[in-house]
Design a protein around this motif. Sequence first.
Motif, mmCIF file in Angstrom:
data_model
loop_
_atom_site.group_PDB
_atom_site.id
_atom_site.type_symbol
_atom_site.label_atom_id
_atom_site.label_comp_id
_atom_site.label_asym_id
_atom_site.label_seq_id
_atom_site.Cartn_x
_atom_site.Cartn_y
_atom_site.Cartn_z
ATOM 1 N N ARG A 134 63.573 86.767 26.259
ATOM 2 C CA ARG A 134 63.752 88.185 26.518
ATOM 3 C C ARG A 134 62.558 88.793 27.260
ATOM 4 O O ARG A 134 62.724 89.632 28.151
ATOM 5 C CB ARG A 134 63.946 88.924 25.181
ATOM 6 C CG ARG A 134 65.300 88.706 24.538
ATOM 7 C CD ARG A 134 66.378 89.480 25.265
ATOM 8 N NE ARG A 134 66.100 90.881 25.356
ATOM 9 C CZ ARG A 134 66.386 91.774 24.411
ATOM 10 N NH1 ARG A 134 66.995 91.383 23.305
ATOM 11 N NH2 ARG A 134 66.096 93.040 24.565
ATOM 12 N N THR A 139 66.359 89.191 29.680
ATOM 13 C CA THR A 139 66.969 90.419 29.165
ATOM 14 C C THR A 139 68.072 90.890 30.096
ATOM 15 O O THR A 139 67.839 91.153 31.279
ATOM 16 C CB THR A 139 65.921 91.531 28.985
ATOM 17 O OG1 THR A 139 64.989 91.144 27.970
ATOM 18 C CG2 THR A 139 66.581 92.836 28.574
ATOM 19 N N HIS A 143 72.232 92.983 26.094
ATOM 20 C CA HIS A 143 71.296 92.842 24.978
ATOM 21 C C HIS A 143 70.815 94.213 24.519
ATOM 22 O O HIS A 143 70.742 94.486 23.314
ATOM 23 C CB HIS A 143 70.092 91.985 25.401
ATOM 24 C CG HIS A 143 70.439 90.577 25.740
ATOM 25 N ND1 HIS A 143 69.886 89.907 26.808
ATOM 26 C CD2 HIS A 143 71.298 89.699 25.164
ATOM 27 C CE1 HIS A 143 70.381 88.681 26.867
ATOM 28 N NE2 HIS A 143 71.236 88.532 25.877
ATOM 29 N N ARG A 327 58.382 91.924 19.224
ATOM 30 C CA ARG A 327 58.588 91.610 20.642
ATOM 31 C C ARG A 327 57.407 90.828 21.225
ATOM 32 O O ARG A 327 57.524 90.220 22.283
ATOM 33 C CB ARG A 327 58.834 92.893 21.436
ATOM 34 C CG ARG A 327 60.057 93.657 20.927
ATOM 35 C CD ARG A 327 60.503 94.735 21.885
ATOM 36 N NE ARG A 327 61.539 95.569 21.264
ATOM 37 C CZ ARG A 327 62.831 95.281 21.238
ATOM 38 N NH1 ARG A 327 63.250 94.166 21.795
ATOM 39 N NH2 ARG A 327 63.695 96.100 20.659
ATOM 40 N N TYR A 333 61.864 85.103 19.102
ATOM 41 C CA TYR A 333 62.190 86.081 20.138
ATOM 42 C C TYR A 333 61.433 85.782 21.427
ATOM 43 O O TYR A 333 61.991 85.839 22.521
ATOM 44 C CB TYR A 333 61.836 87.489 19.645
ATOM 45 C CG TYR A 333 62.139 88.598 20.625
ATOM 46 C CD1 TYR A 333 63.382 89.206 20.650
ATOM 47 C CD2 TYR A 333 61.174 89.037 21.527
ATOM 48 C CE1 TYR A 333 63.671 90.232 21.542
ATOM 49 C CE2 TYR A 333 61.445 90.058 22.427
ATOM 50 C CZ TYR A 333 62.697 90.649 22.428
ATOM 51 O OH TYR A 333 62.969 91.656 23.319
ATOM 52 N N SER A 338 67.229 83.940 25.402
ATOM 53 C CA SER A 338 67.928 85.045 24.770
ATOM 54 C C SER A 338 69.398 84.714 24.563
ATOM 55 O O SER A 338 69.931 83.751 25.115
ATOM 56 C CB SER A 338 67.777 86.313 25.609
ATOM 57 O OG SER A 338 68.302 86.120 26.905
#
Length: 478
Positions: A134, A139, A143, A327, A333, A338
């Motif tokens: 991501r 991304t 999402h 994040r 993550y 993703s």
Amino acid sequence: MIQAFIHAPRYHVLVEIALVIWILRLLFFTKSYRSERTVLTEKEKEDLIEDWQPEPLAPPLSESDAALLNVNERIVDRHIWEFCSKIGKHVTVNGHECLNLASMNFLAMNEDPLIEEDAVASLRKYGVGSCGPRGFYGTVDVHLFLEEALQKFMGCEEAIIYSYGFSTVASAIPAYSKRGDILYADESVHFAIQKGIQASRSRVRYFKHNDMDDLERLLQEQEREDQRNPKKAKVTRKFILVEGLSMKHGDLCPLPKLVELKNKYRVRVFMDESLSFGTIGKTGKGVTEFYNIDVTEIDLITGSLEYALGSVGGFCVGKSYVVDHQRLSGLGYCFSASNPPMLSQAAITALQILQDKPEKLERLQENSKWMHRQLAQIDGLKVSGEAISPIIYVQLSDATGQTGVDRALLQRIVSECEIQGIALTCPAFLDDEELFVPPPSIRVAVNCDLTKEEIDEAIRIIQNVVRDVLSTRDAFAQ
């Protein structure tokens, strides 16, 4: 330079001479050394290759690896007359047409045509994968749409999604709790939480399952220790880890008492709602809604998209400053590709269906209560868990106490039920790795599409099979 050499300490000169000799040796003698290596003939090479026995990629299985040693392979296949069948309310196992009480497809989202239609449209628009994590180039707008939908549905400030349900809680825990911190964990937390605890390297103290008195005892012990060393207490963070709906027992955590202890002893609460999300509460928001507790009382809620919503992935919701920390610190993550856009879109559509069709949740909860009540009336079985839970665990009421024998008896019940058209399953655990493994049981998964007549017929079959299997228990044990 000569004067410096003359006046230099003798040990310094000796070290430099030794270094020069070593360098010259490397330059001039390595080639001659290499040229003296033995050269094998082709026959000698073939003989060596023939005699070579490679080590196995995995060690041989032991008797404790019951889940892997299960010789009763159960193959789920599609109907002969269908090009592609889904695993839904009915399933074909080893050629037997069965009512599916094994899959955790609680809201029957696997078979919803609208979800399939939206997922296919997303596939044609974005392709199969997102091609990266991501934070880099993975991304996609869906999402962000899914995170916004989850945030609004749960009533929290922010949400974050992961591409794999297991890695969600396993990544979230070590993102906050580090070496030197303290984790108070229910001893029955599932394997993903245990892996998160292990990755955090924090000090862990387990309390008895759903026993708030035992938890308070541990908190009081730590409070006394903090009073003796207040400087250390200031930099020690404390977290309580629980499941909203227990994966191993099918019961709810006593959240009101848990919140009371949280505020009294000033600790943070992380709650995993993987099973309770979409199944518990008036609108499916989970245990906080069931107990009518403000969701902000829980510092971090983790959940799965893989049960009620029938997609793949997981999520965390909470305050913005809490969620944003993941994040940059959530390993699952930051370093995993993703979620595929089509699966995120499938989750968005499923979440919308949950809100637009509350009757699905109502039927699920009614079916769960009815199944629980009927199973409890079968002689020879003991039912555990909350009546409203969509997963029900059934144990032998008169267990032998020998794990292998009890597990084999229950597996025989499952196999016989399968032949008669009911698909059940015995939950498997990694006995050598998991902590506090529960006794052998049969897991019954309820879904909203079951009718009362189908449940009653399933109960009749299970009752007859249990009676027949237990009547030969002594001969089977021998």
